[in-house]
Write a protein that holds these residues in place. Structure first.
Motif, short mmCIF file in Angstrom:
data_model
loop_
_atom_site.label_atom_id
_atom_site.label_comp_id
_atom_site.label_asym_id
_atom_site.label_seq_id
_atom_site.Cartn_x
_atom_site.Cartn_y
_atom_site.Cartn_z
N ASN A 17 0.80 -1.22 0.00
CA ASN A 17 0.00 0.00 0.00
C ASN A 17 0.83 1.27 0.00
O ASN A 17 0.27 2.37 -0.05
N ALA B 38 2.57 4.16 -1.45
CA ALA B 38 2.46 4.83 -2.76
C ALA B 38 3.81 5.03 -3.43
O ALA B 38 3.89 5.21 -4.64
N GLN C 293 4.74 2.26 -12.52
CA GLN C 293 4.09 2.93 -11.39
C GLN C 293 2.58 3.04 -11.57
O GLN C 293 1.82 2.76 -10.63
N ARG D 137 -0.09 1.33 -8.91
CA ARG D 137 -1.13 2.10 -8.21
C ARG D 137 -2.51 1.57 -8.54
O ARG D 137 -3.38 1.49 -7.67
N GLN E 100 -3.02 -1.56 -6.58
CA GLN E 100 -3.32 -1.25 -5.18
C GLN E 100 -4.79 -0.86 -5.02
O GLN E 100 -5.48 -1.32 -4.10
N SER E 101 -5.28 -0.01 -5.90
CA SER E 101 -6.70 0.39 -5.84
C SER E 101 -7.62 -0.79 -6.12
O SER E 101 -8.68 -0.92 -5.49
#
Length: 490
Positions: A118, A120, A144, A148, A151-152
């Motif tokens: 998590n 960033a 990247q 991200r 992760q979302s």
């Protein structure tokens, strides 16, 4: 909470509701079941159905809708700069889902922690290496934007499952409470339960249709993505199959004609073996064999259908191939260069298909009314004439169906082709050369580190869609033939 636990909880609530509903019904009639409109079982079943059906319905709808919602939300987070030239947003989303799954597996194995995932500002190189150490498929270094988005994706999916768990349990409790409150001696529980069961049976009957629609839609969407990256004319009319995984497909030749030729050629050889042998075996078993011979021979024939195809493949590779090579190879006629060839796979596949033809044809021939045979004998026909001119024409629609089933089985076979026919995609009339089929190439294109942002992986769906359309056309043509002959004998 795992889905299995949630299912068990709903079943437990339904079981408790069943006994509570049954007890309440008996209590409302003073303990005498004769004072109830329905049997006590129906009152308990009413509560159980109103507990389980809405809860499982909500679960199924949620599991179908949530991925669509999460994909749409995460897709909007991906900037246009992250979509590489020659790719598409849906293919990037496939990479995001693969990365999210890899992160979950890496956390479960202890290679990553939730804080690391998590973060960033996580180190992309370190994250990629940890995923590889966890045994996850990573075709390139994670970018990247993809990290991200992954992760979302994990966060939205986890939140969705939590909400679903609470909602399903709440609906189950509300359904149990509503069913329990409805329970009384005058309540028509049997009518409600029977109507509910009929609806469930209709839903079960619809599963096959919905599954077929889902399979077709998945093939259509992925095939459409493939044709966005590769010209359709080169795919359908190209005579060279030479995929290259060095780039985005720019150096690949993905013509399907050699694969279709190999598929039909091997299937033709298999049917030339299976249809005569299987049909003659069916005629013998149904018309000539004694009950004692039939009781032994038919089960022995049907045993062939239960042998795994990988065993047939090994039989082709280790026994039939060397045997044919000894006869048609350099030491014999000189026609065959290696044991893997169309003839090898076709012969073994034909042996595998014999029970499909013989067993079904035998059942169809036995279904011909005995009165037709007796009428033929009464007109002076012999047994062989009766079989040729009466029994076989009457059973022809069923025999065509058996041959069609065998043809579909031959077209879809994979392991025998992989081990017995080789992997060469070529156009040739020589049955002693190595060839391959559509199904074998579908497996090879999706095996290993397949990058779903490339045509070399997506071509598997185009191959599957083409094969589906061809087999559908074959079924329609066979149905037309069957109906035509049925009209003559009706």
């Amino acid at each position: 909470m795992p889905i299995l636990w949630l299912i068990l909880i709903v079943f437990a609530i339904a079981a408790v509701g069943f006994f509570l509903g049954r007890s309440r019904a008996l209590h409302s009639s003073g303990g005498d079941s004769r004072g109830l409109h329905s049997l006590p079982f129906y009152y308990g079943a009413n509560v159980a159905l109103k507990t389980a059906v809405p809860a499982f319905g909500l679960m199924i709808i949620w599991l179908l809708v949530q991925p669509l919602y999460v994909n749409s939300q995460v897709s909007e987070m991906i900037p246009d700069s992250a979509v590489k030239e020659g790719s598409s947003r849906s293919l990037v989303m496939a990479e995001v889902r693969r990365t999210a799954s890899g992160l979950n597996n890496a956390i479960a194995q202890g290679h990553l922690t939730e804080d690391m995932v998590n973060n960033a500002r996580a180190d992309i190189t370190d994250m990629t290496q940890r995923l590889k150490d966890a045994g996850q498929v990573v075709t390139a270094e994670i970018t990247q934007p993809v990290l991200r988005a992954a992760q979302s994706y994990r966060t939205l999916t986890s939140t969705g499952y939590s909400i679903m768990t609470v909602g399903v349990i709440l609906v189950a409790l509300l359904g149990a409470g509503a069913g329990w409150l409805q329970t009384s001696s005058e309540y028509r529980a049997r009518n409600v339960v029977e109507q509910g069961v009929s609806v469930l049976l209709f839903g079960a009957a619809s599963i096959a249709i919905l599954t077929t629609i889902g399979i077709v839609l998945s093939l259509v969407f992925n095939t459409w993505e493939f044709f966005k990256l590769y010209p359709a004319t080169e795919f359908f009319f190209g005579t060279t199959w030479a995929p290259s995984f060095s780039g985005r497909g720019g150096s690949s030749s993905l013509g399907i004609i050699p694969l279709l030729w190999g598929t039909f050629y091997i299937s033709l050889v298999a049917l030339l073996v299976a249809v005569p042998i299987g049909l003659f075996a069916a005629i013998y078993l149904s018309e000539y064999a004694s009950p004692r011979v039939r009781s032994f021979a038919k089960p022995m024939l049907e045993v062939l259908a239960g042998i795994p195809t990988i065993v047939y493949g090994l039989f082709a590779l280790l026994t039939v191939g060397p045997l044919l090579l000894g006869v048609f190879g350099d030491e014999g006629l000189g026609w065959m260069k290696a044991g893997t060839a169309v003839m090898t796979a076709g012969l073994v596949m034909g042996i595998m298909l014999i029970p499909f033809v013989s067993s079904l044809s035998d059942d169809i021939i036995n279904a011909v009314p005995q009165a037709m045979r007796d009428g033929s004998y009464g007109l002076g026909a012999t047994q062989s004439e009766t079989i040729r001119q009466v029994v076989l024409p009457a059973a022809l629609p069923g025999i065509v169906g058996a041959i069609l089933l065998a043809a579909s089985r031959a077209i879809g076979e994979t392991m025998i082709v992989v081990l017995g026919a080789g992997a060469a995609a070529r156009l040739s009339l020589n049955p002693f050369e190595a060839m391959t089929t559509v199904t074998a190439k579908i497996v090879s294109q999706l095996t290993g580190d397949a990058d779903f942002a490339s045509p070399e992986a997506l071509v598997a769906f185009a191959l599957g869609m083409t094969l589906f359309i061809l087999t559908l056309g074959l079924n329609i043509f066979a149905l037309y033939i069957v109906r035509k002959y049925r009209e003559q004998y009706e």
